[in-house]
Design an enzyme around this catalytic site. Structure first.
Site, PDB file in Angstrom:
ATOM      1  N   HIS A 161      27.048 -67.699 -10.659  1.00  0.00           N
ATOM      2  CA  HIS A 161      26.736 -68.866  -9.804  1.00  0.00           C
ATOM      3  C   HIS A 161      26.665 -68.465  -8.331  1.00  0.00           C
ATOM      4  O   HIS A 161      26.902 -69.284  -7.452  1.00  0.00           O
ATOM      5  CB  HIS A 161      27.771 -69.980  -9.979  1.00  0.00           C
ATOM      6  CG  HIS A 161      28.096 -70.292 -11.411  1.00  0.00           C
ATOM      7  ND1 HIS A 161      27.439 -71.274 -12.130  1.00  0.00           N
ATOM      8  CD2 HIS A 161      28.967 -69.727 -12.270  1.00  0.00           C
ATOM      9  CE1 HIS A 161      27.920 -71.303 -13.362  1.00  0.00           C
ATOM     10  NE2 HIS A 161      28.847 -70.356 -13.481  1.00  0.00           N
ATOM     11  N   SER A 282       9.931 -59.099  13.987  1.00  0.00           N
ATOM     12  CA  SER A 282       9.340 -60.398  14.279  1.00  0.00           C
ATOM     13  C   SER A 282       8.672 -60.317  15.637  1.00  0.00           C
ATOM     14  O   SER A 282       9.165 -59.637  16.540  1.00  0.00           O
ATOM     15  CB  SER A 282      10.439 -61.456  14.296  1.00  0.00           C
ATOM     16  OG  SER A 282      10.027 -62.558  15.062  1.00  0.00           O
ATOM     17  N   LYS A 288      15.152 -59.210  14.974  1.00  0.00           N
ATOM     18  CA  LYS A 288      14.884 -59.304  13.536  1.00  0.00           C
ATOM     19  C   LYS A 288      14.439 -57.995  12.902  1.00  0.00           C
ATOM     20  O   LYS A 288      13.672 -57.235  13.466  1.00  0.00           O
ATOM     21  CB  LYS A 288      13.786 -60.348  13.273  1.00  0.00           C
ATOM     22  CG  LYS A 288      14.214 -61.754  13.579  1.00  0.00           C
ATOM     23  CD  LYS A 288      15.058 -62.331  12.470  1.00  0.00           C
ATOM     24  CE  LYS A 288      14.186 -62.614  11.292  1.00  0.00           C
ATOM     25  NZ  LYS A 288      14.402 -63.868  10.667  1.00  0.00           N
ATOM     26  N   GLU A 295      10.524 -58.973  -0.228  1.00  0.00           N
ATOM     27  CA  GLU A 295      10.012 -60.352  -0.164  1.00  0.00           C
ATOM     28  C   GLU A 295       8.601 -60.435  -0.747  1.00  0.00           C
ATOM     29  O   GLU A 295       8.264 -61.369  -1.462  1.00  0.00           O
ATOM     30  CB  GLU A 295       9.971 -60.847   1.279  1.00  0.00           C
ATOM     31  CG  GLU A 295      11.325 -61.161   1.860  1.00  0.00           C
ATOM     32  CD  GLU A 295      11.206 -61.538   3.334  1.00  0.00           C
ATOM     33  OE1 GLU A 295      11.067 -62.727   3.619  1.00  0.00           O
ATOM     34  OE2 GLU A 295      11.216 -60.631   4.188  1.00  0.00           O
TER      35      GLU A 295
END
Ligand code: ARG
Length: 464
Positions: A161, A282, A288, A295
């Site tokens: 979980h 970024s 970043k 991804e």
């Protein structure tokens, strides 16, 4: 009627040329030209067989085989002119052959149809593609074994979980990925067997009146078996669907791995570092470093699921035998194979470069009461029923949450408030090492088991 204006391969029965838009709409050359190498291999095998069958002379065969070799050279040199008015890869190559050889070129298509030709080409192409995919898959699995071995003792939290559950070793976690990919490997190898059956000789749908020798082309092209029914041979694309199903499962696995890499590289987890070469920045936020490769793999998974759904839908309404619908099989199939191969390649490059942050992983495992089950098991060994132990440990955890202490940080007196069965030896089971070492059986997380599993994995790869 001017025959120049209609398609030279089938224009005979037409009294007006095809509408220009319809010609573009029905053409597939823009995407099926990618099959050129396999189309040429199939044609050369067909020409050789026709000679053995007494349909072509040896000189005709030699001219055709050499002409096709030269056309392959033109295509690879970029000098071949692909013509949309010639519809597809098959007719483009055949037209060029005829341009070069004259009448002899026109004889190649004897006893054959584009229907069995295209079915043969896709199977030959997909067979090669599966082989290339298996190479990348193997490389990724080797990388996982290597990293799992290095990280056999590294402790991290295991989750259910996405809540801290029990400590595991990082090596063990990586070997879970290895197992998933081993099944993907098996599926692709199995799928390859059914891809590798030969439709050539089915001709348009019913077979041909020429004395073709299908075992000759079968052997020349390295097929494992000859398709047993001509209607089925030109029609079904189940082999492509099966490949997309296997590819979808493999992408689903890579997507789950990606999701974990994305989580682990986040500021909240910080379990691993990925080298800069697998990340991007970024344009607005200077701090970043984004895990773009995982991804994108996660994102691209949808394309492959889409290909599977598309091909299933393409097939489901088709009566026997060949229908033009089947021309729509190529783009999804190509895309699924490209996506899987590229994703595996990216992963195979990236996995050996994963840098675990062992202290942070360990600290995360220590913080989350991850040895609570070990305490319960300890009490069971002292003779209490498991359900009572569960409750006792629940109280101890509640106290730990309120007091800000992990189980291993409590004194013996504190622990004994929950059960007088707890003694000094409890601290051995409350350590992270004690916890993972205790799970010492096949498939368990103990470092010794991780090392044994790495050896089994190496033996598996060596057998391939
Ligand atoms: N371009 C076609 C395809 O991809 C080749 C077969 C066409 N056959 C036909 N009878 N129109 O399926």
């Amino acid at each position: 009627m001017s025959s120049e204006k209609t398609n030279q391969s089938w224009g005979g029965r037409f009294s007006e040329p095809v509408d220009a838009f319809v010609a573009r709409f029905t053409a597939s050359v823009d995407f099926d030209k990618r099959l050129y190498r396999h189309d040429i291999l199939g044609s050369q095998a067909h020409a050789r067989m026709l000679t053995q069958a007494g349909v072509l002379s040896e000189a005709e065969r030699d001219a055709i085989v050499a002409g096709l070799d030269e056309i392959r050279g033109e295509i690879e040199a970029g000098t071949f002119e692909w013509r949309v008015d010639l519809e597809d890869v098959h007719m483009n190559i055949e037209a060029r052959l005829t341009e070069r050889l004259g009448v002899v070129g026109k004889k190649l298509h004897t006893g054959r149809s584009r229907n069995d030709q295209v079915a043969t080409d896709i199977r030959l192409w997909l067979r090669d593609e599966i082989d290339a995919i298996l190479v990348e898959l193997n490389r990724l699995q080797e990388g996982l074994l290597q990293l799992a071995e290095t990280e056999a003792d590294t402790i991290m939290p295991g989750f259910t979980h996405l809540q801290t559950a029990q400590p595991v070793t990082f090596g063990h976690h990586l070997l879970a990925w290895f197992e998933m990919l081993s099944r993907d490997h098996e599926r692709l190898v199995d799928c390859r067997k059914r891809v590798n059956r030969m439709p050539l000789g089915s001709a348009a749908l019913a077979g041909t009146t020429y004395p073709i020798q299908r075992q000759v082309t079968c052997e020349l092209l390295g097929f494992e078996a000859i398709g047993g029914n001509s209607l089925d041979g030109v029609s079904d694309r189940d082999f492509a669907i099966e490949f997309c199903a296997a590819a979808s499962l493999a992408m689903m696995h890579l997507s789950r791995c990606s999701e974990e890499l994305v989580l682990w590289t986040s500021a909240q987890f910080q379990f691993i570092d990925l080298p800069d070469r697998f990340c991007t920045g970024s344009s607005i936020m200077p701090q970043k470093k984004n895990p773009d490769v995982p991804e994108l793999v996660r994102g691209k998974t949808g394309r492959v699921f889409g290909a599977l759904t598309g091909l299933l839908t393409l097939m489901k309404g088709q009566p026997l035998a060949y229908n033009k619908d089947n021309q729509e099989d190529k783009e999804p199939l190509f895309d699924a194979a490209d996506t899987l191969r590229d994703s595996l390649r990216a992963f195979a490059d990236m996995v050996p470069a994963i840098k675990p942050r062992r202290e942070i992983m360990r600290e995360a495992a220590r913080r989350g009461f991850s040895t609570a089950t070990d305490l319960a098991d300890y009490l069971v060994r002292k003779g209490l029923p498991f359900r009572d132990c569960h409750e006792i440990v629940g109280h101890a955890v509640k106290y730990g949450v309120d007091s800000g202490k992990d189980l291993a940080e409590m004194s013996l007196d504190e622990l004994r408030r929950f059960s007088d069965q707890i003694e000094q030896d409890v601290f051995a089971v409350l350590t992270l090492e004690g916890s993972v070492n205790a799970r010492d059986h096949i498939g368990g997380t103990a470092p010794a088991q991780v090392r044994a599993a790495v050896q089994r994995g190496r033996a598996l790869l060596a057998q391939r």
